[in-house]
Design a protein around this motif. Structure first.
Motif: not given
Lengths: 267, 320
Positions: A162-168, A242-257
């Protein structure tokens, strides 16, 4: 050493720019306890009093535990993810609005480190609020932690997500109304229908299936497993993690992009 | 090595071409001025260097580092004092400086020393525990310079650093900037104050409508201006004496002789001699030199005229 001074001995291996930005972000909310800690404290005292104590006695037990204890993990999730999201989105949007984020974005900190500093500091706020809510709950009922490692893992992952979503959200927002809309009209309904206040078992089959599409169900479920050792939804804590971890990683990668593209930050 | 090197740098905002292929080279250690009217593209140029604007085309390098591909190295070399006040309002100003230095990899204890030093240099050390919001306008300007200095940059970029400040403060800021340049820091300065460029800059580029109109030293630019000599005679005249036919232009204004020349020193003696020969008695002489400001206005105006003519010409061509 204060909470924000050095991040422990391991912090010495982290780049100074990253550590400085993270320290700045943490100090911003730690130094304002009336804004950071008081509102969730009061809100959750009210939740526990009204739903847990007054109504809870009439509800009786759910899944073998008192209603107030059943309620606690959901409230922890609600507080943790709301604060993670709000912190990241507010910090970035406020910085954009007043343009002082430019001091960061024109610095030599890499985009990855910038994003991680915002995400980790916001996730930490979520975890702190989660702990605070659990402590408030402990005043009303004895709190047990059946699976501490799962609890820590779920809390870390969902606050990061959710911090990752917050960045978006902070990059996307064009004014302060956007932040309110995201929190009040998207985040809260999902959490409230995510099994915070009730067990999915009491729903008609159709609504149980609909509820299972809500990702919040699995977050609340995972944290509840950590606290109580029982799941409301039988998905298994590992798969959910596992699913939530993958989701978190994907969202953080989107933030970086997005940072790399300068979305919301340039021009 | 060039401190700044741009090649055909372009930036578009929708239909607006803010930069139309700017090629510039600023040498290491140079004090370089960027002059131009509002909307000329000066801030866009700077913002591309620091990463606040993404270029649409061309190349931009800072100390050899591409501003996009090698952004960490390029930005590490830059200290920026932007035109707008964009300061973190959550923290006292000293802490803001400590953070800024930290972002550039300066350890916390060293950053604190540097922050104190920077605040002392710009004269607002007493206000170190104050938030930016509560500083006066002049102090805010001083702080902007302190924040640009605190990272000890190799390239100091100042976007209108003295806009709206009083004369005393302007001179104080000039002294600080000049000292930094003498100590080896390359300075890129944009300004509306021509006097500022004239006093500080080794070279200036005149930017107009996204294009470089001229790159030159202030002295060379001044050399393009004309000196004007007004000669008041004992009796008003209606036309310049016919014997005045040297390498200068003459006319009569309000009964006075006006001579425009590139070299007033040489011309004046000749003019006085010819007037004496023609029997005129000189009562008063007034000399003025074209200011850099007038040259600047003249250059940007002529560029505007050329651009407009070209646009009209293009339009006619299209129509045909």
């Amino acid at each position: 050493m204060s909470l924000t001074d050095g991040f422990g001995a391991g912090a010495r291996f982290l780049p100074i720019g990253f550590r400085t930005l993270m320290r700045r972000e943490i100090l911003r909310y730690v130094r304002r306890p009336r804004n950071t800690f008081l509102p969730p404290l009061i809100t959750n005292v009210l939740y526990f009093s009204v739903f847990g104590v007054i109504l809870g006695e009439r509800v009786g037990e759910i899944q073998g535990v008192s209603y107030i204890l059943f309620l606690l993990p959901g409230l922890v999730v609600l507080g943790a993810i709301s604060n993670s999201f709000e912190n990241a989105s507010f910090s970035i949007f406020h910085g954009r609005w007043n343009e002082y984020i430019q001091a960061t974005t024109t610095s030599p900190i890499s985009y990855t480190q910038m994003v991680l500093a915002y995400v980790v500091s916001s996730a930490l706020r979520g975890v702190l609020i989660g702990v605070l809510i659990a402590l408030v709950g402990a005043v009303f009922t004895p709190v047990t932690v059946e699976h501490p490692l799962y609890l820590i893992a779920f809390m870390a992952v969902i606050t990061t997500l959710f911090a990752g979503f917050g960045v978006i959200g902070g990059l996307w927002a064009r004014d302060f109304d956007y932040l309110t809309v995201m929190n009040q009209f998207i985040l809260r309904p999902l959490v409230f229908f995510g099994g915070v206040f009730y067990s999915l078992e009491i729903l008609p089959p159709l609504w149980t299936y609909v509820s299972l599409l809500n990702p919040m169900v699995y977050m609340v479920n995972g944290v509840r497993y950590g606290f109580l050792g029982a799941e409301t939804v039988d998905v298994g804590p590992n798969s959910a993690l596992v699913v939530l971890t993958v989701a978190a990683v994907v969202v953080v990668l989107i933030d970086i992009a997005l940072f790399r593209r300068g979305y919301g930050l340039t021009e | 090595m060039a401190a700044i090197e741009t090649d055909d740098l372009r930036k578009r905002y929708g239909d607006l071409r803010a930069l139309k292929g700017v090629s510039l080279e600023v040498d290491e250690g140079e004090f370089f001025g960027l002059l131009g009217p509002n909307g000329a593209g000066k801030t866009t140029f700077i913002n591309i260097l620091v990463g606040l604007v993404r270029k649409s085309g061309g190349e931009a390098r800072v100390f050899g580092y591409d501003v996009e591909d090698d952004y960490e190295e390029a930005r590490d070399a830059i200290g920026l004092a932007p035109q707008e006040f964009n300061v973190d309002r959550f923290f006292p100003i000293e802490e803001v400086l400590v953070h800024k230095a930290g972002y550039h990899g300066v350890p916390k204890d060293v950053a604190k020393e540097r922050a104190e030093e920077a605040l002392r240099t710009v004269g607002i050390y007493d206000k170190r525990d104050t938030r930016f919001h509560w500083l006066s306008g002049g102090m805010k300007r001083r702080f902007m310079l302190a924040r640009a200095m605190v990272t000890e940059p190799d390239l100091l970029i100042l976007d209108e650093p003295t806009a709206g400040v009083d004369v005393q403060l302007r001179h104080d800021l000039w002294d600080i900037i000049k000292r930094m340049n003498e100590e080896g820091t390359t300075v890129l300065l944009t300004t509306h104050y021509i006097e500022e460029a004239e006093r500080l800059c080794d070279r200036v580029a005149i930017l107009d409508e996204g294009e470089v109109v001229e790159v030159s030293t202030p002295d060379e630019l001044m050399g393009r201006g004309k000196d004007t000599v007004r000669v008041k005679l004992s009796k008003d005249i209606e036309e310049p004496p016919a014997t005045l036919d040297g390498d200068y232009e003459t006319r009569v204004e309000d009964g006075e002789l006006v001579v425009e020349t590139r070299n007033a020193g040489g011309t004046l003696a000749e003019v006085l001699r010819e007037l004496d020969r023609a029997g005129h008695e000189v009562v008063d002489i007034e000399m003025s030199r074209t200011s850099l400001e007038e040259i600047f206005v003249d250059m940007t105006r002529s560029h505007e005229d050329v651009t407009r003519t070209q646009t009209t010409g293009d339009g006619q061509g299209d129509g045909a």
